[in-house]
Design a protein around this motif. Sequence first.
Motif, PDB file in Angstrom:
ATOM      1  N   PHE A  53      -1.810 -22.629  44.623  1.00 48.42           N
ATOM      2  CA  PHE A  53      -3.003 -23.451  44.673  1.00 48.42           C
ATOM      3  C   PHE A  53      -3.741 -23.189  45.972  1.00 48.42           C
ATOM      4  N   LYS A  54      -5.059 -22.934  45.862  1.00 43.80           N
ATOM      5  CA  LYS A  54      -5.803 -22.589  47.082  1.00 43.80           C
ATOM      6  C   LYS A  54      -6.625 -23.748  47.619  1.00 43.80           C
ATOM      7  N   PHE A  55      -7.588 -24.244  46.840  1.00 40.97           N
ATOM      8  CA  PHE A  55      -8.403 -25.351  47.368  1.00 40.97           C
ATOM      9  C   PHE A  55      -9.123 -26.082  46.253  1.00 40.97           C
ATOM     10  N   ILE A  56      -9.656 -27.243  46.605  1.00 41.22           N
ATOM     11  CA  ILE A  56     -10.583 -27.976  45.747  1.00 41.22           C
ATOM     12  C   ILE A  56     -11.880 -28.101  46.525  1.00 41.22           C
ATOM     13  N   SER A  57     -12.971 -27.885  45.863  1.00 40.81           N
ATOM     14  CA  SER A  57     -14.246 -28.131  46.510  1.00 40.81           C
ATOM     15  C   SER A  57     -15.053 -29.082  45.647  1.00 40.81           C
ATOM     16  N   VAL A  88     -17.784 -34.688  37.065  1.00 41.90           N
ATOM     17  CA  VAL A  88     -17.462 -36.107  37.001  1.00 41.90           C
ATOM     18  C   VAL A  88     -18.747 -36.878  37.296  1.00 41.90           C
ATOM     19  N   PRO A  89     -19.106 -37.857  36.465  1.00 46.69           N
ATOM     20  CA  PRO A  89     -20.323 -38.636  36.786  1.00 46.69           C
ATOM     21  C   PRO A  89     -20.123 -39.450  38.053  1.00 46.69           C
ATOM     22  N   LYS A  90     -21.199 -39.625  38.812  1.00 47.02           N
ATOM     23  CA  LYS A  90     -21.097 -40.318  40.099  1.00 47.02           C
ATOM     24  C   LYS A  90     -20.773 -41.795  39.925  1.00 47.02           C
ATOM     25  N   SER A  91     -21.174 -42.343  38.764  1.00 46.48           N
ATOM     26  CA  SER A  91     -20.955 -43.773  38.556  1.00 46.48           C
ATOM     27  C   SER A  91     -19.469 -44.080  38.348  1.00 46.48           C
ATOM     28  N   ASP A  92     -18.705 -43.073  37.946  1.00 47.99           N
ATOM     29  CA  ASP A  92     -17.291 -43.302  37.623  1.00 47.99           C
ATOM     30  C   ASP A  92     -16.465 -42.148  38.186  1.00 47.99           C
ATOM     31  N   PRO A  93     -16.321 -42.045  39.521  1.00 47.63           N
ATOM     32  CA  PRO A  93     -15.699 -40.847  40.104  1.00 47.63           C
ATOM     33  C   PRO A  93     -14.170 -40.882  40.061  1.00 47.63           C
ATOM     34  N   ILE A  94     -13.627 -40.810  38.858  1.00 45.97           N
ATOM     35  CA  ILE A  94     -12.167 -40.815  38.713  1.00 45.97           C
ATOM     36  C   ILE A  94     -11.751 -39.562  37.947  1.00 45.97           C
ATOM     37  N   ILE A  95     -10.675 -38.946  38.407  1.00 48.47           N
ATOM     38  CA  ILE A  95     -10.161 -37.749  37.721  1.00 48.47           C
ATOM     39  C   ILE A  95      -8.646 -37.708  37.860  1.00 48.47           C
ATOM     40  N   ASP A  96      -8.004 -36.970  36.960  1.00 53.47           N
ATOM     41  CA  ASP A  96      -6.548 -36.881  37.002  1.00 53.47           C
ATOM     42  C   ASP A  96      -6.108 -36.060  38.206  1.00 53.47           C
ATOM     43  N   SER A  97      -5.021 -36.512  38.818  1.00 51.91           N
ATOM     44  CA  SER A  97      -4.469 -35.757  39.937  1.00 51.91           C
ATOM     45  C   SER A  97      -3.617 -34.605  39.405  1.00 51.91           C
ATOM     46  N   LEU A  98      -3.635 -33.498  40.121  1.00 48.21           N
ATOM     47  CA  LEU A  98      -2.853 -32.336  39.693  1.00 48.21           C
ATOM     48  C   LEU A  98      -1.636 -32.114  40.588  1.00 48.21           C
ATOM     49  N   TRP A 102       0.683 -28.744  40.682  1.00 49.97           N
ATOM     50  CA  TRP A 102       0.724 -27.941  41.909  1.00 49.97           C
ATOM     51  C   TRP A 102       0.912 -28.897  43.091  1.00 49.97           C
ATOM     52  N   PRO A 103       2.113 -29.010  43.631  1.00 48.51           N
ATOM     53  CA  PRO A 103       2.328 -29.940  44.751  1.00 48.51           C
ATOM     54  C   PRO A 103       1.415 -29.649  45.949  1.00 48.51           C
ATOM     55  N   ALA A 104       0.985 -28.397  46.074  1.00 43.94           N
ATOM     56  CA  ALA A 104       0.124 -28.051  47.204  1.00 43.94           C
ATOM     57  C   ALA A 104      -1.248 -28.708  47.104  1.00 43.94           C
ATOM     58  N   ALA A 105      -1.570 -29.279  45.943  1.00 47.25           N
ATOM     59  CA  ALA A 105      -2.885 -29.922  45.797  1.00 47.25           C
ATOM     60  C   ALA A 105      -2.969 -31.238  46.543  1.00 47.25           C
ATOM     61  N   ASN A 106      -1.840 -31.714  47.035  1.00 45.11           N
ATOM     62  CA  ASN A 106      -1.768 -33.040  47.646  1.00 45.11           C
ATOM     63  C   ASN A 106      -2.837 -33.262  48.718  1.00 45.11           C
ATOM     64  N   TRP A 107      -2.795 -32.465  49.757  1.00 42.78           N
ATOM     65  CA  TRP A 107      -3.741 -32.672  50.860  1.00 42.78           C
ATOM     66  C   TRP A 107      -5.176 -32.354  50.442  1.00 42.78           C
ATOM     67  N   HIS A 108      -5.312 -31.382  49.544  1.00 42.56           N
ATOM     68  CA  HIS A 108      -6.666 -31.008  49.131  1.00 42.56           C
ATOM     69  C   HIS A 108      -7.322 -32.153  48.367  1.00 42.56           C
ATOM     70  N   GLU A 109      -6.520 -32.876  47.567  1.00 49.47           N
ATOM     71  CA  GLU A 109      -7.072 -34.019  46.846  1.00 49.47           C
ATOM     72  C   GLU A 109      -7.395 -35.152  47.815  1.00 49.47           C
ATOM     73  N   ARG A 110      -6.544 -35.309  48.824  1.00 54.76           N
ATOM     74  CA  ARG A 110      -6.849 -36.332  49.826  1.00 54.76           C
ATOM     75  C   ARG A 110      -8.140 -36.003  50.558  1.00 54.76           C
ATOM     76  N   GLU A 111      -8.343 -34.713  50.829  1.00 51.80           N
ATOM     77  CA  GLU A 111      -9.563 -34.295  51.515  1.00 51.80           C
ATOM     78  C   GLU A 111     -10.789 -34.607  50.667  1.00 51.80           C
ATOM     79  N   THR A 112     -10.691 -34.303  49.356  1.00 52.07           N
ATOM     80  CA  THR A 112     -11.821 -34.550  48.466  1.00 52.07           C
ATOM     81  C   THR A 112     -12.079 -36.047  48.324  1.00 52.07           C
ATOM     82  N   TYR A 113     -11.000 -36.824  48.348  1.00 42.34           N
ATOM     83  CA  TYR A 113     -11.166 -38.286  48.311  1.00 42.34           C
ATOM     84  C   TYR A 113     -11.866 -38.754  49.582  1.00 42.34           C
ATOM     85  N   ASP A 114     -11.454 -38.205  50.706  1.00 45.21           N
ATOM     86  CA  ASP A 114     -11.993 -38.626  51.989  1.00 45.21           C
ATOM     87  C   ASP A 114     -13.472 -38.294  52.102  1.00 45.21           C
ATOM     88  N   LEU A 115     -13.831 -37.073  51.740  1.00 45.81           N
ATOM     89  CA  LEU A 115     -15.181 -36.604  52.010  1.00 45.81           C
ATOM     90  C   LEU A 115     -16.145 -36.839  50.841  1.00 45.81           C
TER      91      LEU A 115
END
Lengths: 165, 399
Positions: A53-57, A88-98, A102-115
Amino acid sequence: MSDDINLDEGQNEEMPGGVKIIREEGLGYTLTVKREDLLKAAAGLKEAGFDLFKFISGVDYPDRIKLVYRVFSTKRQNRFGIFMKTEVPKSDPIIDSLVHIWPAANWHERETYDLYGMEFKGHPNLRRIFMPDDWVGHPLRKDYSDDRMIVGPFNLVADSSKKES
Amino acid sequence: MSKLEEQKLPDKLPDSLLEREFEIEELKSRPEDTIVSQELTINIGPHHPSTHGVFRAIMDMDGEIITRIEPVIGHLHRCFEKIAENRSYAQFMPFTDRMDYTSAMLNGWAYAMAVEKLAGIQVPERAEYLRVIAGELNRAISHLMTYTFSGLEAGAVTPFFWWFEERDKLLDLFEEIAGARMTFNYARIGGVSGDAPDGWFDRVRDFIKTLRSNLDEYYKLLFGNYIFKKRMKGIGVISAEEAIRLGITGPCLRASGVNYDVRKADPYSIYPRFDFEVPISYKGDNYDRMYMRFLELQQSLRIVEQALDQIPDGPIMAEGVPRLVCPPPGEVYAHVESSRGALGYYIVSDGSPKPYRVKIQAPSFGNLQAFTSMVVNNYFADVIMIFGTFDPCFGEVDR
């Protein structure tokens, strides 16, 4: 490891999950899935040998947030990466975690949540990662602004036209 | 008769001492299961000298062994991705140097490559060669720093001075072409900022020659050192599956036996023209992660030598690159092999002079995440050593 998916130039191959892989200019192999199908498509990719797993943008558009996942296959003979896109529509920004795929997605998902303020359903530890916990707002949203931004957004085209007049 | 025997003991011990003795006696007489032992929570950082940057970790310790680690990052967060959205494409170039500051050339190169791909700009041959030479020398600098810091953490101070001398010579060479010693800002959209001055190529050759002849000695000094080996061998082992699962890239992944190098997997620029190998090792311990960089450094020197032989004359900037680059709407991804792993830029353009979105895929971010997962159940004294072999750069982690 399964090598049954043969990706050649111009050939659109069907993935497990019923989505098509296309070759996009500038990006390479891309697959666009609906929000509901993300988990299925991700599991299919993992099964097909995409293990690194490389990144989420996130990309902020006026009405929606586009999520771009990049995964890479170290197992295949012709090592290559693939982009997985979903919206994902802005009114309902929820998506399944991966994270469980891919365990490596952990921090990348946190980053996307943060920013971006994207909620990842099923994430084990969804907290801010860069900003302090009590921060208000999500900085990479286009409508974000606060007093700490010393130089505000400016418009280059408007500036150049001002000089001419 | 010695002085000690002359001293007379007081008839009665002070009260405080008596109390203490009583406590010890009481503890001794207690049955074993009532002795309280608990996990200790300790904090290192954010400014611990061996954290390679501004990193804070909260650890739960069971004796000497770590049972849980909670990393706190973001102390250096400047939100470069937001800054990029408010600047023109060319104005963002200096910011790339502030991410992985030990291999700034490679950062600028990756960003320039992404924008060139988006705008359809063809880079002249000479500029490509100059980028390769500068980039590979920068990889050498970055690896030299990694050893010296790792040596310091193990208590070896001499390699620090010896290897930093070489690094300083290299920085002098960079100063000649880029005008700076740390934040080079050398790459430009469509080429590089300056040509090599007279005699520069010869000086690079001389440098490589001296470094080569010294490498044997340096190897013995650090990698042959008994204490260094003891601290490194068999510690912090990661298997290939685990390394992939945790999302490691770069020398740390190759030390675990996964042959993945962007220069070979997805050849960019003019790398197919060079004859070089990607060193691989299979143990995946601290020592291999460091040794991988030693071998890689030699391959980098090999590439630079070949580039020096092949470099053609010609322009160093593409013709007709506008001052305000306005790429057509679209998305692009370009990646390079940085000294720490796969470094990528994902750029979305809406046709305006400013990028709509710039995503930086930082190798250190993934490697640090892996470090925090794999370090559990290791001794505290080894944590710093393992951390050193992962060599995260916090300018890049926090961006």
